[in-house]
Motif scaffolding. Structure first.
Motif, mmCIF file in Angstrom:
data_model
loop_
_atom_site.group_PDB
_atom_site.id
_atom_site.type_symbol
_atom_site.label_atom_id
_atom_site.label_comp_id
_atom_site.label_asym_id
_atom_site.label_seq_id
_atom_site.Cartn_x
_atom_site.Cartn_y
_atom_site.Cartn_z
ATOM 1 N N HIS A 1 26.455 5.934 41.035
ATOM 2 C CA HIS A 1 25.047 5.612 41.305
ATOM 3 C C HIS A 1 24.513 4.633 40.265
ATOM 4 O O HIS A 1 23.728 3.724 40.589
ATOM 5 N N GLU A 2 24.961 4.793 39.011
ATOM 6 C CA GLU A 2 24.528 3.894 37.949
ATOM 7 C C GLU A 2 25.051 2.474 38.158
ATOM 8 O O GLU A 2 24.471 1.512 37.653
ATOM 9 N N ALA A 3 26.174 2.354 38.887
ATOM 10 C CA ALA A 3 26.737 1.022 39.152
ATOM 11 C C ALA A 3 25.817 0.191 40.031
ATOM 12 O O ALA A 3 25.910 -1.045 40.052
ATOM 13 N N GLY A 4 24.961 0.860 40.802
ATOM 14 C CA GLY A 4 23.902 0.198 41.552
ATOM 15 C C GLY A 4 24.370 -0.883 42.500
ATOM 16 O O GLY A 4 25.170 -0.642 43.402
ATOM 17 N N ALA A 5 23.887 -2.107 42.277
ATOM 18 C CA ALA A 5 24.096 -3.220 43.208
ATOM 19 C C ALA A 5 25.563 -3.561 43.408
ATOM 20 O O ALA A 5 25.944 -4.101 44.451
ATOM 21 N N GLN A 6 26.412 -3.245 42.424
ATOM 22 C CA GLN A 6 27.837 -3.559 42.560
ATOM 23 C C GLN A 6 28.470 -2.848 43.758
ATOM 24 O O GLN A 6 29.450 -3.332 44.313
ATOM 25 N N LEU A 7 27.908 -1.706 44.127
ATOM 26 C CA LEU A 7 28.468 -0.930 45.223
ATOM 27 C C LEU A 7 27.517 -0.855 46.417
ATOM 28 O O LEU A 7 27.679 -0.005 47.290
ATOM 29 N N ALA A 8 26.552 -1.731 46.464
ATOM 30 C CA ALA A 8 25.617 -1.755 47.596
ATOM 31 C C ALA A 8 26.372 -2.040 48.890
ATOM 32 O O ALA A 8 27.154 -2.987 48.976
ATOM 33 N N GLY A 9 26.172 -1.192 49.870
ATOM 34 C CA GLY A 9 26.833 -1.366 51.149
ATOM 35 C C GLY A 9 28.230 -0.776 51.227
ATOM 36 O O GLY A 9 28.877 -0.853 52.268
ATOM 37 N N TRP A 10 28.693 -0.191 50.136
ATOM 38 C CA TRP A 10 30.013 0.425 50.117
ATOM 39 C C TRP A 10 29.974 1.831 50.697
ATOM 40 O O TRP A 10 28.952 2.514 50.635
ATOM 41 N N GLN A 11 31.103 2.251 51.257
ATOM 42 C CA GLN A 11 31.288 3.639 51.671
ATOM 43 C C GLN A 11 32.085 4.336 50.570
ATOM 44 O O GLN A 11 33.288 4.122 50.427
ATOM 45 N N VAL A 12 31.406 5.130 49.772
ATOM 46 C CA VAL A 12 32.049 5.843 48.669
ATOM 47 C C VAL A 12 32.056 7.336 48.989
ATOM 48 O O VAL A 12 31.003 7.922 49.254
ATOM 49 N N GLU A 13 33.222 7.916 48.972
ATOM 50 C CA GLU A 13 33.367 9.340 49.281
ATOM 51 C C GLU A 13 34.044 10.050 48.112
ATOM 52 O O GLU A 13 35.101 9.638 47.655
ATOM 53 N N ILE A 14 33.400 11.108 47.651
ATOM 54 C CA ILE A 14 33.980 11.951 46.605
ATOM 55 C C ILE A 14 34.228 13.329 47.213
ATOM 56 O O ILE A 14 33.309 13.950 47.747
ATOM 57 N N VAL A 15 35.459 13.790 47.137
ATOM 58 C CA VAL A 15 35.828 15.102 47.671
ATOM 59 C C VAL A 15 36.172 16.014 46.500
ATOM 60 O O VAL A 15 37.022 15.679 45.666
ATOM 61 N N GLN B 1 16.148 26.662 35.312
ATOM 62 C CA GLN B 1 17.329 25.986 35.829
ATOM 63 C C GLN B 1 17.015 24.527 36.175
ATOM 64 O O GLN B 1 15.842 24.131 36.257
ATOM 65 N N TRP B 2 18.064 23.776 36.395
ATOM 66 C CA TRP B 2 17.941 22.361 36.704
ATOM 67 C C TRP B 2 18.684 22.067 37.993
ATOM 68 O O TRP B 2 19.869 22.369 38.111
ATOM 69 N N ARG B 3 18.008 21.457 38.954
ATOM 70 C CA ARG B 3 18.628 21.121 40.234
ATOM 71 C C ARG B 3 18.953 19.637 40.295
ATOM 72 O O ARG B 3 18.099 18.788 40.028
ATOM 73 N N LEU B 4 20.191 19.340 40.644
ATOM 74 C CA LEU B 4 20.637 17.958 40.782
ATOM 75 C C LEU B 4 20.001 17.342 42.027
ATOM 76 O O LEU B 4 19.912 17.974 43.079
ATOM 77 N N ASN B 5 19.561 16.112 41.915
ATOM 78 C CA ASN B 5 18.858 15.453 43.008
ATOM 79 C C ASN B 5 19.762 15.224 44.214
ATOM 80 O O ASN B 5 20.958 14.978 44.070
ATOM 81 N N PRO B 6 19.195 15.267 45.433
ATOM 82 C CA PRO B 6 19.988 15.045 46.653
ATOM 83 C C PRO B 6 20.725 13.717 46.678
ATOM 84 O O PRO B 6 21.766 13.599 47.322
ATOM 85 N N ALA B 7 20.204 12.707 45.982
ATOM 86 C CA ALA B 7 20.879 11.409 45.948
ATOM 87 C C ALA B 7 22.286 11.528 45.364
ATOM 88 O O ALA B 7 23.190 10.765 45.725
ATOM 89 N N ILE B 8 22.486 12.513 44.486
ATOM 90 C CA ILE B 8 23.793 12.726 43.865
ATOM 91 C C ILE B 8 24.593 13.785 44.613
ATOM 92 O O ILE B 8 25.774 13.587 44.920
ATOM 93 N N THR B 9 23.985 14.907 44.944
ATOM 94 C CA THR B 9 24.730 15.961 45.646
ATOM 95 C C THR B 9 25.228 15.469 47.005
ATOM 96 O O THR B 9 26.281 15.890 47.477
ATOM 97 N N GLY B 10 24.481 14.554 47.610
ATOM 98 C CA GLY B 10 24.885 14.023 48.911
ATOM 99 C C GLY B 10 26.109 13.125 48.850
ATOM 100 O O GLY B 10 26.693 12.810 49.889
ATOM 101 N N MET B 11 26.513 12.733 47.662
ATOM 102 C CA MET B 11 27.689 11.876 47.513
ATOM 103 C C MET B 11 28.994 12.660 47.463
ATOM 104 O O MET B 11 30.074 12.075 47.517
ATOM 105 N N VAL B 12 28.906 13.985 47.330
ATOM 106 C CA VAL B 12 30.100 14.814 47.140
ATOM 107 C C VAL B 12 30.207 15.846 48.251
ATOM 108 O O VAL B 12 29.224 16.522 48.582
ATOM 109 N N SER B 13 31.382 15.973 48.827
ATOM 110 C CA SER B 13 31.655 17.054 49.778
ATOM 111 C C SER B 13 32.663 17.997 49.144
ATOM 112 O O SER B 13 33.617 17.568 48.488
ATOM 113 N N PHE B 14 32.440 19.294 49.313
ATOM 114 C CA PHE B 14 33.298 20.304 48.697
ATOM 115 C C PHE B 14 34.073 21.055 49.771
ATOM 116 O O PHE B 14 33.518 21.427 50.808
ATOM 117 N N LYS B 15 35.353 21.271 49.490
ATOM 118 C CA LYS B 15 36.226 21.962 50.438
ATOM 119 C C LYS B 15 37.113 22.951 49.682
ATOM 120 O O LYS B 15 37.644 22.622 48.615
#
Length: 284
Positions: free
Chosen positions: A124-138, A179-193
């Motif tokens: 997310h910090e990379a910002g514009a460098q990855l604009a329009g990219w499909q990034v998936e973290i599993v 407690q501290w809740r991580l923002n949806p902008a970050i949690t939405g980047m990761v899928s857990f299995k």
């Protein structure tokens, strides 16, 4: 607990989780499985072993295996693997995958989520460098319990103090009581299995970067070899694997070799490529 019961439990855990326990771990087994007996209303560890010998697969059996797994983790743990991601792996991936604009990352021992979420924040910090990219973290883990916590993205004050820079805490977390809740902008980047590394994982597809840190140390040598060989087969030909500081591929597999310039970083060799070439042709 008798020697025979302890021997049974050691073999039971090795077959189901890869965990290799030495004779000196008897107290650890007793201390972690005694609460499981209480939870399921089982009188003694001997009675627990008797139940496990029936070879059923259900909540009790899963609880026994999960109780013995180690889930130590924290944000940006050990720093070096994340420095490598920011300074080496991500820039190379952006250059190499510019035509496809697609990047897949696997955190193979995700525990309660701090590792994959650390990577997500960096992306997310990379910002514009990855604009329009499909990034998936599993993120995968043997324990369904820790994955539930990971999906919530809710952490204690102690947990966010461990390794997380304060500027990222302020930017990506919202305080809720203590407690501290991580923002949806970050949690939405990761899928857990849920995933047991002893079982097939080809169905996950192929990955450009694999983090498999601090889990192989609990396996015996044949299990380490098997897992590493199968990781190599789901790695893109120019992909990278990061292991823990106490882990290596040397003497275990010919499918991966150390990167000569970066400690803890491993690349695929020609040994692992024929099967992957077939996968690419098949559209994985």
């Amino acid at each position: 607990m008798t020697e025979a019961d302890f021997a049974f439990l050691r073999e039971y855990l090795r077959k189901r989780s890869g965990l290799s326990l030495g004779p000196e771990k008897r107290y650890l087994v007793e201390s972690r499985l005694t609460p499981i007996c209480r939870r399921f209303g089982i009188a003694t560890l001997a009675d627990l072993v008797g139940t496990l010998r029936l070879s059923r697969e259900g909540p009790l059996e899963r609880a026994v295996v999960e109780a013995m797994t180690t889930n130590e983790t924290f944000f940006f743990r050990d720093r070096v693997p994340f420095d490598l991601f920011r300074e080496v792996l991500l820039p190379k991936a952006i250059a190499a995958r510019a035509p496809q604009r697609r990047l897949r990352i696997w955190s193979a021992a995700a525990s309660t989520g701090q590792e994959p979420y650390s990577l997500a924040m960096m992306i997310h910090e990379a910002g514009a460098q990855l604009a329009g990219w499909q990034v998936e973290i599993v993120g995968t883990d043997l324990s369904t319990e820790v994955l539930e916590k990971a999906r919530l993205g809710l952490y204690s004050h102690f947990e966010v103090q461990r390794g997380l820079p304060v500027q990222l805490l302020v930017k990506y977390f919202t305080q809720i009581g203590e407690q501290w809740r991580l923002n949806p902008a970050i949690t939405g980047m990761v899928s857990f299995k849920p995933l047991n590394l002893l079982q097939p994982f080809e169905h996950l597809g192929q990955f450009d970067i694999v983090y498999c840190r601090n889990v192989l140390i609990y396996f015996d040598a044949p299990t380490k070899t098997d897992v590493l060989d199968r990781i190599a087969k789901v790695l893109t030909p120019d992909g990278a694997v990061l292991l823990g500081a106490a882990e290596t591929v040397i003497g275990l597999t010919d499918s991966l070799v150390p990167d000569p310039q970066h400690r803890g970083l491993y690349r695929q060799t020609a040994v692992g490529r024929p099967a992957m070439t077939h996968r690419l042709a098949a559209g994985f």
